[in-house]
Design an enzyme around this catalytic site. Sequence first.
Site, mmCIF file in Angstrom:
data_model
loop_
_atom_site.group_PDB
_atom_site.id
_atom_site.type_symbol
_atom_site.label_atom_id
_atom_site.label_comp_id
_atom_site.label_asym_id
_atom_site.label_seq_id
_atom_site.Cartn_x
_atom_site.Cartn_y
_atom_site.Cartn_z
ATOM 1 C CG ASN A 1 -1.715 1.250 1.385
ATOM 2 O OD1 ASN A 1 -1.813 2.039 0.439
ATOM 3 N ND2 ASN A 1 -2.291 1.463 2.554
ATOM 4 C CE LYS B 1 -0.205 3.409 4.653
ATOM 5 N NZ LYS B 1 -0.301 3.539 6.083
ATOM 6 C CG HIS C 1 -5.983 1.943 4.602
ATOM 7 N ND1 HIS C 1 -5.610 2.959 5.454
ATOM 8 C CD2 HIS C 1 -4.973 1.038 4.634
ATOM 9 C CE1 HIS C 1 -4.416 2.681 5.961
ATOM 10 N NE2 HIS C 1 -4.010 1.518 5.482
ATOM 11 C CD GLU D 1 -3.209 5.654 6.374
ATOM 12 O OE1 GLU D 1 -3.081 5.722 5.143
ATOM 13 O OE2 GLU D 1 -2.353 5.134 7.120
ATOM 14 C CD GLU E 1 -3.755 -2.474 7.029
ATOM 15 O OE1 GLU E 1 -2.609 -2.693 6.637
ATOM 16 O OE2 GLU E 1 -4.379 -1.449 6.743
ATOM 17 N N GLY F 1 1.806 2.302 10.770
ATOM 18 C CA GLY F 1 2.763 3.404 10.662
ATOM 19 C C GLY F 1 3.348 3.846 11.989
ATOM 20 C CB SER G 1 4.474 -1.714 12.218
ATOM 21 O OG SER G 1 4.010 -0.390 12.440
HETATM 22 P P1 PGA Z 1 2.471 0.322 7.658
HETATM 23 O O1 PGA Z 1 1.066 0.547 6.917
HETATM 24 O O2 PGA Z 1 3.053 -0.960 7.135
HETATM 25 O O3 PGA Z 1 3.294 1.526 7.292
HETATM 26 O O4 PGA Z 1 2.181 0.246 9.124
HETATM 27 C C1 PGA Z 1 0.185 -0.508 6.675
HETATM 28 C C2 PGA Z 1 -1.065 0.003 6.008
HETATM 29 O O5 PGA Z 1 -1.514 1.101 6.346
HETATM 30 O O6 PGA Z 1 -1.642 -0.665 5.129
#
Ligand code: PGA
Length: 242
Positions: free
Chosen positions: A7, A9, A94, A96, A164, A170, A206
Amino acid sequence: MKIIAANWKMHKTPTEAKSFFAQWKEVVPSAPQGTEFWFFLPAINLESSAVALANSDNKFGLQNFFAEKQGAFTGENSAYVSQQLGAQLALVGHSERRTLFSETDSECAKKIRYAQNLGLIPLLCVGETLEQREKKLTESILMRQLDGGLEGAARDKKLAIAYEPVWAIGTGKVANVDQIAHAHGFISAYLDRLGFEQTPILYGGSVKPENAAQIGAIANVHGFLVGGASLEVGSFKAIAGL
Ligand code: PGA
């Protein structure tokens, strides 16, 4: 089957995406038997990525879209157009999108139905916040997101889920083995109950080269959804154990 999904982003210019895939195709000329690589890309570099990925077995798709073919929807992106560019996937819900853009479970459901009708594989993200976990609401949140997000989804068409935990995205905080095993076991049983048996369940939050092997070995973990560590060829490849 194992699915290693990226992903990106809101990262990378079309030129950067092109150079990532040029390098990627050199170091990962073909996915090992039983492994798929999925890339969720910013809409603005979907076309350059599609060209770069042509004639490879990597799959790609949008990180978000509006559930209409075309029309007066200023600023939105069409999953139909992504499909015309060769997309086979679509990311839905997602965290976000849910927190920053107020996306609801019923909007997720609409997008899933739309993506499935187009023949795309939707990847629905679910997961609890830290506050919800501390209040012991993890299971009820997961049930709500699965019930709501999968409303009207086809059981005879492809679908995938990403667990998630919001607090692990993140942040560098990874859910521990017991937490992941419990959540994935719960989601798997709940999907069975809803009639979505055999749906792959990816873990995200992460994921790094250092923890991928341990997380990948947990029951009911069928792959990863990787944010930060998917931006570099080296770390993304290492997560796949290559
Ligand atoms: P991350 O993000 O691996 O940076 O924690 C995962 C995601 O948001 O899909």
